[in-house]
Write an enzyme that holds these catalytic residues in place. Sequence first.
Site, PDB file in Angstrom:
ATOM      1  N   LYS A 197      72.564 -14.924   6.859  1.00  0.00           N
ATOM      2  CA  LYS A 197      71.172 -13.511   6.482  1.00  0.00           C
ATOM      3  C   LYS A 197      70.899 -13.486   7.672  1.00  0.00           C
ATOM      4  O   LYS A 197      70.908 -12.412   8.054  1.00  0.00           O
ATOM      5  CB  LYS A 197      70.339 -13.986   6.212  1.00  0.00           C
ATOM      6  N   CYS A 251      62.068  -9.398  10.117  1.00  0.00           N
ATOM      7  CA  CYS A 251      62.842  -8.752  10.134  1.00  0.00           C
ATOM      8  C   CYS A 251      63.926  -9.237  11.651  1.00  0.00           C
ATOM      9  O   CYS A 251      64.438 -10.199  11.576  1.00  0.00           O
ATOM     10  CB  CYS A 251      63.228  -8.495   8.742  1.00  0.00           C
TER      11      CYS A 251
HETATM   12  N1  SAJ Z   1      66.385   0.200  14.184  1.00  0.00           N
HETATM   13  C1  SAJ Z   1      66.862   1.373  15.591  1.00  0.00           C
HETATM   14  N2  SAJ Z   1      67.453   1.880  15.545  1.00  0.00           N
HETATM   15  C2  SAJ Z   1      68.664   1.583  14.571  1.00  0.00           C
HETATM   16  C3  SAJ Z   1      68.192   1.545  13.607  1.00  0.00           C
HETATM   17  C4  SAJ Z   1      67.096   0.359  12.963  1.00  0.00           C
HETATM   18  O1  SAJ Z   1      66.212   1.007  16.468  1.00  0.00           O
HETATM   19  O2  SAJ Z   1      69.808   2.634  14.706  1.00  0.00           O
HETATM   20  C5  SAJ Z   1      64.862  -0.259  14.456  1.00  0.00           C
HETATM   21  C6  SAJ Z   1      64.147   0.764  13.912  1.00  0.00           C
HETATM   22  O3  SAJ Z   1      63.490   1.751  14.060  1.00  0.00           O
HETATM   23  C7  SAJ Z   1      62.675  -0.747  13.668  1.00  0.00           C
HETATM   24  C8  SAJ Z   1      64.035  -2.089  13.744  1.00  0.00           C
HETATM   25  O4  SAJ Z   1      65.266  -1.517  13.785  1.00  0.00           O
HETATM   26  O5  SAJ Z   1      62.000  -1.192  14.025  1.00  0.00           O
HETATM   27  C9  SAJ Z   1      64.628  -2.751  12.074  1.00  0.00           C
HETATM   28  O6  SAJ Z   1      64.512  -1.491  11.033  1.00  0.00           O
HETATM   29  P1  SAJ Z   1      66.055  -1.917  10.024  1.00  0.00           P
HETATM   30  O7  SAJ Z   1      66.670  -0.056   9.955  1.00  0.00           O
HETATM   31  O8  SAJ Z   1      67.154  -2.835  10.107  1.00  0.00           O
HETATM   32  O9  SAJ Z   1      64.941  -1.840   8.878  1.00  0.00           O
HETATM   33  P2  SAJ Z   1      64.538  -3.538   8.232  1.00  0.00           P
HETATM   34  O10 SAJ Z   1      64.221  -3.896   9.107  1.00  0.00           O
HETATM   35  O11 SAJ Z   1      63.312  -3.003   7.379  1.00  0.00           O
HETATM   36  O12 SAJ Z   1      65.808  -4.454   7.108  1.00  0.00           O
HETATM   37  C10 SAJ Z   1      66.483  -5.178   7.540  1.00  0.00           C
HETATM   38  C11 SAJ Z   1      67.700  -4.861   6.451  1.00  0.00           C
HETATM   39  N3  SAJ Z   1      68.537  -5.594   7.144  1.00  0.00           N
HETATM   40  C12 SAJ Z   1      70.106  -5.213   7.687  1.00  0.00           C
HETATM   41  O13 SAJ Z   1      69.735  -3.775   7.794  1.00  0.00           O
HETATM   42  C13 SAJ Z   1      71.125  -6.069   8.365  1.00  0.00           C
HETATM   43  C14 SAJ Z   1      67.389  -5.080   5.418  1.00  0.00           C
HETATM   44  O14 SAJ Z   1      69.354  -4.766   4.534  1.00  0.00           O
HETATM   45  C15 SAJ Z   1      66.910  -6.819   5.642  1.00  0.00           C
HETATM   46  O15 SAJ Z   1      66.846  -7.990   4.332  1.00  0.00           O
HETATM   47  C16 SAJ Z   1      66.043  -6.811   6.366  1.00  0.00           C
HETATM   48  O16 SAJ Z   1      65.877  -6.372   7.508  1.00  0.00           O
HETATM   49  C17 SAJ Z   1      65.403  -7.927   6.141  1.00  0.00           C
HETATM   50  O17 SAJ Z   1      64.556  -8.345   5.618  1.00  0.00           O
HETATM   51  O18 SAJ Z   1      66.031  -9.027   6.147  1.00  0.00           O
END
Ligand code: SAJ
Length: 400
Positions: A197, A251
């Site tokens: 995780k 997360c």
């Molecule tokens: N972000 C960027 N650039 C990107 C992708 C995301 O700046 O290319 C930023 C987003 O704007 C946001 C942050 O990162 O601020 C996190 O965004 P995210 O798309 O990772 O979404 P979360 O945090 O809602 O979900 C993540 C997911 N983990 C992965 O993709 C490995 C999800 O599958 C997990 O279940 C979740 O964390 C968690 O609960 O751990």
Amino acid sequence: MIGLGYIGLPTAALIANNNIQVHGVDINPQIVEIINAGKIHIVEPSLDQAVALAVAKGFLKASTNPVEANTYLIVVPTPFKAKNEPDISFVEAATKAIIPLLKINDLYIIESTSPIGTTEKMMRMIYKSRPELTDKLHIAYCPERVLPGNVMHELVYNDRVIGGIDEISTLKAINFYKQFVKGELHPTNAKTAEMCKLTENSSRDVQIAFANELSLICDKADINVWDLIRLANKHPRVDILQPGCGVGGHCIAVDPYFIVADYPMESQIIAKAREINNYKSFWCAEKVKSAKLEFQLKTGRKAILAIMGLAFKPNIDDLRESPAKYIAQRILQDSHDDICYIVEPNLKEHKIFKLTNSSEAVLNADIIVFLVAHEEFKKLQISDEKIVLDFCGVKNILKF
Ligand code: SAJ
């Protein structure tokens, strides 16, 4: 099901709607009351119907204290104490609450994101308090990986990693999840499942840090970072993520610290990625400040600002640990009596920020700051005398 939050409640409803009796436990009596009324306290598409159905069928009940069961799921928060130390006190408290209820052959599973070794630590705590149960329980760790906004689908169709403290525990946990998960169930041991995780989210944080670092370099080199990444990703084996105004949510921005706290010497890239992603938000706020200064020097008057987006990622209304919110606050702190429009299309109102609609803000502002790439922003028509600071790649899609 101990913990009825963003993950616990959807999971409880899904299990109950597979005709398995579920007793949900939450420390908050209001939440218990809402759920027993067949209602919900969190925003998640199609969760309301799932809970209403499960409660109406009598397969889901909630209370503030646990009752005897044969499978116990710990799905409580694992927040952070100061100086980035993981806090597993909720997991410990939840485990302590069910220790008196445990009997031979029961299944105990932790789903909460936890530091490596937590499952074995809870096992020792259980056996210390109930020595007659030693090696007679099935204990496992099974992390969730659902994406907020798509939880009800992903809980069923995502693969899951199931890590038992021994083979039989892994098997028992797999048989439990098989009843309601259609994704593949991958067996492993508890420590590997805990680290899996943390690895998933840390890998994403590192990839985002790489994109953010590129954006800083390109700003200095006067290269359009969005074009650069689009072109680099034409390579068949390159897949660079998108720069943003920082990394938010509870997360990706948090889980890497679980590794760094326990392995500070070894986790160099993971720690540095956190620094880069945190620094990016500060850097964006500074860029806005200098743009305002430049405008004032050039025109002799203060700039009217439009801050576009407060949520922690595109197309959601969640502001928890949002870098955009942090940047907006820094800009407002610094802007005394300036006119500053705040736009968050996914919120009707906000108790701190006075919100404006996108087109009014964009029409009246001199400087338009895009912090979050919400769909709504991609349709905006912006005249070319406006100064646009685009930290999230909206501009490339905007018609200018
Ligand atoms: N972000 C960027 N650039 C990107 C992708 C995301 O700046 O290319 C930023 C987003 O704007 C946001 C942050 O990162 O601020 C996190 O965004 P995210 O798309 O990772 O979404 P979360 O945090 O809602 O979900 C993540 C997911 N983990 C992965 O993709 C490995 C999800 O599958 C997990 O279940 C979740 O964390 C968690 O609960 O751990």
